[in-house]
Scaffold this motif. Structure first.
Motif, mmCIF file in Angstrom:
data_model
loop_
_atom_site.group_PDB
_atom_site.id
_atom_site.type_symbol
_atom_site.label_atom_id
_atom_site.label_comp_id
_atom_site.label_asym_id
_atom_site.label_seq_id
_atom_site.Cartn_x
_atom_site.Cartn_y
_atom_site.Cartn_z
ATOM 1 N N ARG A 205 4.121 -29.859 70.261
ATOM 2 C CA ARG A 205 5.696 -29.558 70.116
ATOM 3 C C ARG A 205 5.968 -28.666 69.064
ATOM 4 N NH1 ARG A 205 10.123 -32.780 72.114
ATOM 5 N NH2 ARG A 205 11.953 -32.164 71.018
ATOM 6 N N HIS A 206 5.236 -28.997 67.818
ATOM 7 C CA HIS A 206 5.497 -28.146 66.592
ATOM 8 C C HIS A 206 5.697 -26.689 66.888
ATOM 9 C CE1 HIS A 206 5.782 -31.238 63.484
ATOM 10 N NE2 HIS A 206 4.877 -31.633 63.717
ATOM 11 N N CYS A 207 4.523 -26.282 67.776
ATOM 12 C CA CYS A 207 4.100 -24.887 68.225
ATOM 13 C C CYS A 207 5.390 -24.413 69.010
ATOM 14 C CB CYS A 207 2.896 -24.760 68.738
ATOM 15 S SG CYS A 207 1.345 -24.777 67.738
ATOM 16 N N ALA A 208 5.684 -25.194 69.955
ATOM 17 C CA ALA A 208 6.858 -24.708 71.039
ATOM 18 C C ALA A 208 8.292 -24.522 70.043
ATOM 19 C CB ALA A 208 6.911 -25.772 71.882
ATOM 20 N N ASN A 209 8.443 -25.389 69.219
ATOM 21 C CA ASN A 209 9.722 -25.595 68.535
ATOM 22 C C ASN A 209 9.719 -24.211 67.539
ATOM 23 O OD1 ASN A 209 10.903 -27.701 69.762
ATOM 24 N ND2 ASN A 209 10.542 -28.847 67.886
ATOM 25 N N ALA A 210 8.466 -24.046 66.792
ATOM 26 C CA ALA A 210 8.318 -23.002 65.999
ATOM 27 C C ALA A 210 8.667 -21.501 66.521
ATOM 28 C CB ALA A 210 7.103 -23.095 65.191
ATOM 29 N N LEU A 211 7.837 -21.436 67.802
ATOM 30 C CA LEU A 211 8.142 -20.224 68.625
ATOM 31 C C LEU A 211 9.712 -20.042 69.036
ATOM 32 C CD1 LEU A 211 6.918 -17.850 69.833
ATOM 33 C CD2 LEU A 211 6.159 -19.107 71.814
ATOM 34 N N ALA A 212 10.290 -21.002 69.343
ATOM 35 C CA ALA A 212 11.690 -20.807 69.883
ATOM 36 C C ALA A 212 12.555 -20.598 68.617
ATOM 37 C CB ALA A 212 12.189 -22.213 70.200
ATOM 38 N N VAL A 213 12.247 -21.272 67.158
ATOM 39 C CA VAL A 213 13.017 -20.703 66.120
ATOM 40 C C VAL A 213 12.694 -19.402 65.572
ATOM 41 C CG1 VAL A 213 13.129 -21.352 63.612
ATOM 42 C CG2 VAL A 213 13.182 -23.164 65.347
ATOM 43 N N ALA A 214 11.527 -18.902 65.592
ATOM 44 C CA ALA A 214 10.981 -17.593 65.195
ATOM 45 C C ALA A 214 11.627 -16.601 66.100
ATOM 46 C CB ALA A 214 9.411 -17.499 65.300
ATOM 47 N N ARG A 215 11.896 -16.732 67.340
ATOM 48 C CA ARG A 215 12.520 -15.823 68.285
ATOM 49 C C ARG A 215 13.944 -15.782 67.730
ATOM 50 N NH1 ARG A 215 9.266 -17.762 73.585
ATOM 51 N NH2 ARG A 215 7.565 -16.038 73.730
ATOM 52 N N PHE A 216 14.409 -17.107 67.500
ATOM 53 C CA PHE A 216 15.968 -16.759 67.096
ATOM 54 C C PHE A 216 16.257 -16.089 65.926
ATOM 55 C CE2 PHE A 216 18.656 -18.957 64.211
ATOM 56 C CZ PHE A 216 20.175 -18.565 64.683
ATOM 57 N N LEU A 217 15.453 -16.672 64.714
ATOM 58 C CA LEU A 217 15.335 -15.728 63.572
ATOM 59 C C LEU A 217 15.260 -14.304 63.796
ATOM 60 C CD1 LEU A 217 13.688 -18.434 61.246
ATOM 61 C CD2 LEU A 217 16.276 -17.703 61.397
ATOM 62 N N LYS A 218 14.238 -13.994 64.391
ATOM 63 C CA LYS A 218 13.958 -12.407 64.637
ATOM 64 C C LYS A 218 15.079 -11.858 65.265
ATOM 65 C CE LYS A 218 10.596 -9.454 64.869
ATOM 66 N NZ LYS A 218 9.483 -9.070 63.706
ATOM 67 N N SER A 219 16.006 -12.374 66.010
ATOM 68 C CA SER A 219 17.215 -11.860 66.493
ATOM 69 C C SER A 219 18.390 -11.633 65.646
ATOM 70 C CB SER A 219 17.696 -12.518 68.072
ATOM 71 O OG SER A 219 18.180 -13.815 67.455
ATOM 72 N N GLN A 220 18.461 -12.059 64.408
ATOM 73 C CA GLN A 220 19.461 -12.322 63.670
ATOM 74 C C GLN A 220 19.675 -11.176 62.659
ATOM 75 O OE1 GLN A 220 21.965 -15.122 64.219
ATOM 76 N NE2 GLN A 220 20.583 -14.973 65.960
ATOM 77 N N ASP A 221 20.840 -10.613 62.544
ATOM 78 C CA ASP A 221 21.152 -9.568 61.680
ATOM 79 C C ASP A 221 20.945 -9.839 60.185
ATOM 80 O OD1 ASP A 221 21.599 -7.743 63.941
ATOM 81 O OD2 ASP A 221 23.707 -8.005 63.843
#
Length: 423
Positions: free
Chosen positions: A293-309
């Motif tokens: 669960r930690h890894c799945a959540n972190a990947l989703a969060v990392a993708r979100f942050l990567k998309s932010q200006d």
């Protein structure tokens, strides 16, 4: 057993009528019927317990579980991860010796190796772990006794190349020691890639709920101490404090942990409390489920942050395109961990504003447990350093370490999003 089963069943097997859950042996002392048997315990001629400062049945059961999970031959618990790393090095180094460590390791360990152990006459050379082997080989000396690194570095979240450093260490006749705290044996077993000794801060994912401080050392049993006897007199020459026992001869593959227990724990006493070991065992039972669960959540969060200006950069090795992605897939194909590093645009002032605006993602010095939390090293753990000194230490002045918990990924992202909107 597969790792998911080992988390639950290794280390303690109750017999008929015994407690199903590991008992807490909350006793400082253990009774024996004869003086002769007690004497054999003190001479390391018999197995058993006599004083919890050295060993305790609860602790040993939990150490055995972690040992099985890592694929080692022997393990011991310590009072903290710092104690584990200290014992791991001090067990084979003495005044006048030298060892090599990655410069990207956790700041507390960096200070332990570079300041405190230097006062004890043990020299550590910190190296850039990304250098090619021929450059790293230049740092070895005749008195070098070990190489140390972290599977996933804290707080920079880079990946340590086990096989490269194993070749270097073994080519110079010394063991490779790796702190596997962030990956845990659920996601990475360093012994499979040539590592000789593994350490853990069990305070982190293994405990999982932030309730007990602890550490662990696991020995693979693969390093041949007697083949390099001149380098390791503590293991390969008689110990006068135990009537001339030579650990490597008497205990074979168990020599390293036996010496650390019988000598270092006896004299320094950094034992883990049995109650803390009990809590740790509870955490270990759910470790495999939580890491997924930690890894799945972190990947989703990392993708979100990567998309932010408003985000300057993101370092998370499970992200495609990350400079350590290929290395992570090689050593940790199931995922790395829940910790990532990133920065918001605008430097320290914006970082502080962002962090102060979060609702439930909390600002704490801890990392790697069920609750999402974060830290800005330049403002907190490393606030005494200038930006230039931070860069020298390998920590970017704008770096934020985010430990992604096991809450709903949507809720974590929503909290980060609303805080970003306020800067």
């Amino acid at each position: 057993m597969k790792i998911e089963t080992a988390c639950i069943h290794e280390g303690y097997t109750p017999k008929q009528g015994e407690p199903r859950q590991l008992p807490v042996y909350q006793s400082t002392t253990f009774k024996y019927d004869t003086s002769d048997y007690m004497g054999k315990l003190f001479d390391l001629e018999a197995e058993g317990y006599f004083y919890t400062r050295l060993q305790n049945p609860t602790n040993d059961a939990v150490a055995a579980k972690i040992c099985a999970m890592e694929g080692g031959v022997a393990a011991m618990l310590t009072s903290s991860g710092q104690a584990a790393n200290f014992y791991a090095i001090f067990n084979i180094c003495e005044a006048g010796d030298h060892f090599i460590a990655s410069s990207s390791i956790y700041g507390g360990t960096y200070n332990l190796f570079g300041v405190t152990m230097r006062k004890m006459g043990i020299e550590c050379t910190f190296v850039d772990q990304t250098l090619p082997e021929e450059e790293l080989a230049k740092y070895f000396k005749p008195n070098t006794k070990a190489v140390f690194g972290e599977t996933i570095t804290n707080p920079t979240c880079t990946i340590f190349d086990f096989e490269k450093f194993a070749r270097l260490a073994h080519g110079h006749g010394v063991p490779l020691i790796v702190d596997n705290t962030f990956a845990t044996p659920v996601n990475c077993r360093p012994f499979d890639f040539g590592v000789d000794i593994v350490t853990h801060s069990t305070t982190k994912y293994m405990d999982g709920l932030g309730v007990s401080v602890g550490g662990c050392i696991v020995d693979s049993g693969n390093f041949d101490w007697m083949a390099h006897a001149e380098k390791f007199p503590g293991l390969c020459t008689p110990d006068d404090s135990y009537h001339g026992i030579t650990y490597a001869e008497r205990f074979g593959k168990g020599a390293y942990i036996t010496k650390a227990t019988a000598q270092l724990m006896r004299d320094l006493g950094s034992i883990q409390a049995p109650q803390n070991a009990f809590y740790l065992n509870l955490g270990l039972e759910t470790l495999a489920v939580r890491m997924e669960r930690h890894c799945a959540n972190a990947l989703a969060v990392a993708r979100f942050l990567k998309s932010q200006d408003k985000v300057a950069w993101v370092h998370y090795a499970d992200l495609e395109g990350d400079e350590y992605h290929d290395l992570a897939k090689k050593y940790m194909p199931k995922g790395t961990c829940g910790v990532l590093a990133f920065a918001v645009k605008g430097g320290r002032e914006k970082a502080i504003k962002f962090m102060d605006s979060l609702k439930f993602v909390s600002i704490v010095t801890h990392v790697a447990d069920a609750k999402s939390c974060l830290l800005h090293p330049a403002s907190h753990t490393h606030r005494q350093l200038t930006d230039e000194q931070l860069i020298e230490a390998g920590v970017a002045p704008d770096l934020i370490r985010l430990s992604v918990g096991i809450e709903s990924a949507d809720d974590i992202i929503a909290d980060l999003k609303q805080a970003l909107e306020l800067i």
